[in-house]
Every structure is written in structure tokens, then in C-alpha cells.
Enzyme design. Structure first.
Site, PDB file in Angstrom:
ATOM      1  N   HIS A   1       0.831  -1.225   0.000  1.00 20.89           N
ATOM      2  CA  HIS A   1       0.000   0.000   0.000  1.00 20.89           C
ATOM      3  C   HIS A   1       0.859   1.265   0.000  1.00 20.89           C
ATOM      4  O   HIS A   1       0.437   2.304   0.492  1.00 20.89           O
ATOM      5  CB  HIS A   1      -0.957   0.038   1.201  1.00 20.89           C
ATOM      6  CG  HIS A   1      -1.685  -1.247   1.425  1.00 20.89           C
ATOM      7  ND1 HIS A   1      -2.883  -1.551   0.828  1.00 20.89           N
ATOM      8  CD2 HIS A   1      -1.353  -2.341   2.163  1.00 20.89           C
ATOM      9  CE1 HIS A   1      -3.276  -2.759   1.199  1.00 20.89           C
ATOM     10  NE2 HIS A   1      -2.352  -3.263   2.001  1.00 20.89           N
TER      11      HIS A   1
ATOM     12  N   GLU B   1       9.041   8.636 -17.224  1.00 16.40           N
ATOM     13  CA  GLU B   1       7.649   9.078 -17.392  1.00 16.40           C
ATOM     14  C   GLU B   1       7.140   8.745 -18.795  1.00 16.40           C
ATOM     15  O   GLU B   1       6.001   8.320 -18.982  1.00 16.40           O
ATOM     16  CB  GLU B   1       7.535  10.583 -17.144  1.00 16.40           C
ATOM     17  CG  GLU B   1       7.764  10.950 -15.685  1.00 16.40           C
ATOM     18  CD  GLU B   1       8.016  12.433 -15.491  1.00 16.40           C
ATOM     19  OE1 GLU B   1       7.425  13.252 -16.215  1.00 16.40           O
ATOM     20  OE2 GLU B   1       8.836  12.772 -14.622  1.00 16.40           O
TER      21      GLU B   1
ATOM     22  N   SER C   1      14.715  21.442 -16.363  1.00 13.84           N
ATOM     23  CA  SER C   1      13.516  22.253 -16.569  1.00 13.84           C
ATOM     24  C   SER C   1      13.932  23.542 -17.253  1.00 13.84           C
ATOM     25  O   SER C   1      15.041  24.036 -17.039  1.00 13.84           O
ATOM     26  CB  SER C   1      12.880  22.551 -15.213  1.00 13.84           C
ATOM     27  OG  SER C   1      12.155  23.762 -15.273  1.00 13.84           O
TER      28      SER C   1
ATOM     29  N   LYS D   1      16.080  21.593 -11.122  1.00 15.11           N
ATOM     30  CA  LYS D   1      15.387  20.350 -11.444  1.00 15.11           C
ATOM     31  C   LYS D   1      16.224  19.328 -12.203  1.00 15.11           C
ATOM     32  O   LYS D   1      17.025  19.660 -13.055  1.00 15.11           O
ATOM     33  CB  LYS D   1      14.146  20.666 -12.290  1.00 15.11           C
ATOM     34  CG  LYS D   1      13.115  21.456 -11.541  1.00 15.11           C
ATOM     35  CD  LYS D   1      12.240  20.559 -10.718  1.00 15.11           C
ATOM     36  CE  LYS D   1      10.994  20.260 -11.530  1.00 15.11           C
ATOM     37  NZ  LYS D   1      10.196  19.236 -10.961  1.00 15.11           N
TER      38      LYS D   1
END
Ligand code: ARG
Length: 471
Positions: A155, A289, A276, A282
Site C-alpha cells: 500500500h 515518465e 527544466s 530540477k
């Protein structure tokens, strides 16, 4: 030359040519189409259906066409619809009437079924090779992290300690099953439809065993109607692709979470990360992704072909031409994702201290505290309740099992002794779990050895592979 000029009086409208032409995507089958034609023409010659000298000229010219295609000297035309008619047209342009004999006893229906099977067999091995590379990378990481302890989750809540090896070997099992699935699915592509013609075989005395064997198939197919309309094997392979994407996507999801600032369990190399355009600090896991995102199109391709196939009456129908874009897209996506993924995890850093520190929080040894009491004679349910109370106590007092004194332990149960500290160390918690398939060193070492053997045995499937000797 117009292939359908006998029956049709009017020229095809440009709209319909555009609409049903597949040359823009099936041109990638050119090599397999030529292989199939060479096998077919050799068969025609062997059976005395056309003169051997004609066969030799056709084969020689087909080889020249192959060369010219590979050297970029040929432009295909949508007027000739697909790769099959384009090549035949070029052949006829070059050798005239002799070229017109190639299509004797053959239809584009068995031709396209054949081309796709040859193409598929060749491509599956490449994906299998990528999966073996991935297994090797994972096993390498596993070998280096047998004692890299970390929290295991259920979980997405810290559950029990495991090792990074144990964690990453879970993915090895998924990709191992993917390899086996592809092997099984590829076997279904290993029968030759050539000689099935349009749907009902042919009156020419073709030797289907001969063409099947020179094309490298294990046998010819058994039913000509099924042969020209079987796309099951593509669906099975796309199903295997979809599962590869499920596994890559789950792994990527964890890479994204684990490489985030708050987790910091792993770090991707700069070469597989992106920045970024506005936030200088970043370092984004874009590749992970994108792989996670691309799973959607592979599932979509599978659904599309299943849906296309579900209502088609026997035998060939043009709907089946839709198999190609779906299959090609699914194949290219999986190959592209595996290539990037392999590089990404091969170059990532496992943050061992961070993982251990994370394992030391969250009471992930609570089960082991309960097991301690059980070993001393208490029932597991009673022990569970006592340890639950201890967790509440620790949370209220902002402390941990490692920090509370032996006196406090004894207040919860007189069965506790000083050896409790040793028993619940993260290392011990992992190493005690030595059931087969568990995180303990012995079982991990056995799993790593098993995987090495699996990779070695499977490598020959890839290295010894040869489609056929025709070219
Ligand atoms: N381009 C077609 C396909 O991909 C080849 C077979 C065409 N056969 C036919 N009878 N129209 O399915």
C-alpha cells in the site's frame, strides 16, 4: 501497367487509392516479401509449373530489386497499393512477360500472411535479446546489493525490510516471464501459409513442405482458409508486448518515486535525465515518465487489433490490413522503451545509506518483535496485540524499538530479554527470512545463480537464430 485493368473499366479514384493503399507502412516488409517470392518461384520451378530458366531470371531480378531498394534507388507508388504489388510491378517492368509468371498459384492473401510471419519471427528475437540484456543488467545490480537493506512496501506504506537485490529481482521474474511469453508466441508464427493462395489453395501442384522448409518454418499450416486470416499470433505477441509495458511502467513509476527528493533511494545519471526550462534545480526522470506513458499506446494497439479481428468472416478481408500499423507501432514502441530503459537503469546509482536509513524508520521490524514473543511461546495473535501497543507507545513518545530500554520492553511483556535488540536489527530481520524466494542471502544467491543459468541457456535462442538461408 494496371493490375485490375481486366475487370475494371474506370481508373481508381485518387480518394480510394489513398484510402486503401498500405505502401506507406508495409514497405518495411520488402525484404520478407522478396524472400517469400524467391521461395515461391523456386517451388514453381521445382514442380515444373514454370520453366526453371524463368525461375532463375525471376530470382535474379528479385535480388537486384532488393539491392536497389536497400540502396534507396526505388520509389514506391500508392497506385500499386501495397508492397506486394509494387515489387511485382517493378519485376514486370524489368523482365516483362516472364515477371508475370511469379504470381502463379499465389494470392496477396497468402503472400501478406507469409510476409508478416517472417517479419515477426525476425523482430521477436530482437526484443528477446533486449529482454536478456535487461535481465543481465538487473542481475548485475542484484549481485552488488545483496546486503543493501531497504524498506519493502505494501500500500506504499513501509511494511517489512528487504534488500535492494530482493526488490529488483522481483522485476527480473516479470521480464523472465515476458521472455517466455514471447518464445511461446513466436512458436505460433512458425508455420508457413504460402500455398494457401486466396483462401482455397490452388490447382497447381505446389509443394508446400518444400517452400515452408526453405523459408525456415517448422511446418506448413493445415487449413488454407485459416492460413490467410490468422492474426492470432500477432495478438498474442502484442499481448506479450502489453505486459512488457505493464512491467516497465511499474518499474518506471518506482524509479520516479524513488528518485524524488523525499525518497532519494536512487539517482538517475545525468545522461538519462532532463532539466527544466525555468527551474534551475530540477533533474527530471522524463524518460521513465515517457515509458510509463507509452504503455497506453501499446495497450491501445492490442485493443485495436482485437476489435478489428472480432467480427471478420472467413477468410481474408481487407480489415486485416489494419494489423500492420498496430503491430508496427506496438513493436517499435516496445523496442524503443526497452533500449532507453536498459540504459537508464544500467547507469543509475543505488543510494545504499539512504535505503538503510529509510529501513530504520517506520517500525518495519514490528512483525519481528511479534515473532520474537511467539518464539518464546506466546500465540502470534497475542504477540501482535502487544506489539501494536508498543508501536502506539513509541509514536506517543517519539521513539523507536531500537531506542526503548529493556525495562520498558519488559513492561510490555516479561518474555523480552536483551537479545531483542540483536533480533530486530534490520540486517537480522532480512537475513532470517530465508524461505525460498525470500530476501535472505541464501535464497537471493540461489535466485541470482538461477537467473545466470536462465540467461546463459536462453542466449542461444538469440545468438543461434537465423530466419533462413534464402538471401
Ligand atoms: N495490403 C493487403 C494487406 O495488408 C494485402 C492483401 C490484400 N489482399 C486483397 N485481397 N486485397 O492485408
Amino acid at each position: 501497367m494496371q493490375f485490375f485493368s481486366g475487370r475494371f473499366k474506370e481508373k481508381a479514384s485518387h480518394l480510394i487509392l489513398d484510402f486503401h493503399s498500405s505502401i506507406n507502412f508495409d514497405k518495411r516488409l520488402y525484404k520478407y516479401d522478396i524472400m517469400g517470392s524467391i521461395a515461391h518461384v523456386r517451388g514453381l520451378g521445382k514442380q515444373g509449373i514454370i520453366p526453371v530458366s524463368d525461375c532463375e531470371l525471376i530470382e535474379k531480378t528479385l535480388r537486384e530489386i532488393l539491392n536497389d531498394i536497400e540502396e534507396g534507388k526505388i520509389t514506391f507508388s500508392i497506385e500499386y497499393e501495397d508492397i506486394h504489388m509494387n515489387i511485382e510491378k517493378i519485376l514486370i517492368d524489368r523482365i516483362g512477360d516472364v515477371g508475370k509468371k511469379l504470381h502463379t498459384g499465389r494470392s496477396r492473401n497468402d503472400q501478406v500472411a507469409l510476409d508478416m510471419k517472417l517479419f515477426t519471427k525476425d523482430e521477436i528475437v530482437k526484443v528477446q535479446a533486449q529482454l536478456l540484456d535487461l535481465l543481465e543488467i538487473i542481475n548485475g545490480i542484484a549481485k552488488e546489493n545483496i546486503s543493501t537493506y531497504m524498506p519493502g512496501f505494501t500500500h506504499l506504506q513501509k511494511a517489512q525490510p528487504v534488500s535492494f537485490s530482493h526488490y529488483i529481482l522481483a522485476y527480473a521474474e516479470m521480464f523472465r516471464r515476458d521472455f517466455i511469453r514471447l518464445k511461446n508466441a513466436a512458436a505460433l508464427a512458425d508455420t508457413s501459409p504460402l500455398g494457401s493462395a486466396a483462401l482455397a489453395g490452388t490447382t497447381y501442384p505446389l509443394d508446400r513442405n518444400f517452400t515452408s522448409s526453405i523459408l525456415g518454418f517448422s511446418s506448413p499450416t493445415w487449413n488454407s482458409m485459416d492460413s490467410v486470416s490468422d492474426r492470432d499470433y500477432l495478438i498474442e505477441i502484442m499481448n506479450a508486448f502489453a505486459l512488457i509495458m505493464v512491467h516497465l511502467s511499474r518499474f518506471c513509476e518506482e524509479i520516479i518515486i524513488y528518485s524524488s527528493n523525499d525518497f532519494g533511494y536512487i539517482e538517475l545519471s545525468d545522461s538519462f535525465s532532463t532539466g527544466s526550462s525555468i527551474m534551475p534545480q530540477k533533474k527530471n526522470p522524463d524518460a521513465a515518465e515517457l515509458i510509463r506513458g507509452k504503455s497506453g499506446r501499446v495497450f491501445g494497439d492490442l485493443m485495436a487489433l482485437l476489435t478489428t479481428m472480432k467480427g471478420i468472416p472467413l477468410a481474408y478481408n481487407k480489415d486485416m490490413q489494419e494489423d500492420k500499423e498496430n503491430f508496427f507501432d506496438s513493436l517499435d514502441t516496445v523496442k524503443g522503451c526497452l533500449a532507453v530503459f536498459n540504459g537508464m537503469i544500467h547507469t543509475m546509482t543505488v543510494k545504499k545509506e539512504r535505503l538503510l536509513a529509510a529501513a530504520a524508520q517506520g517500525f518495519i521490524n514490528a512483525t519481528d518483535v511479534a515473532d520474537y514473543l511467539t518464539e518464546k511461546g506466546m500465540s502470534f495473535r497475542d504477540a501482535y496485540k502487544i506489539v501494536g501497543g508498543m508501536v502506539a507507545y513509541c509514536i506517543d513518545n517519539n521513539t523507536t524499538f531500537e531506542e526503548i530500554s529493556i525495562e520498558t520492553y519488559k513492561e510490555f511483556s516479561p518474555l523480552f530479554d536483551k537479545d531483542i535488540y540483536e533480533m530486530i536489527s534490520i540486517k537480522n530481520c532480512v537475513e532470517k527470512r530465508c524461505t525460498l524466494g525470500g530476501p535472505g542471502k541464501e535464497s537471493i544467491t540461489a535466485h541470482i545463480k538461477f537467473l545466470d543459468e536462465f540467461i546463459n541457456e536462453s542466449e542461444s535462442i538469440v545468438t543461434d537464430y537465423k530466419l533462413n538461408d534464402i538471401l
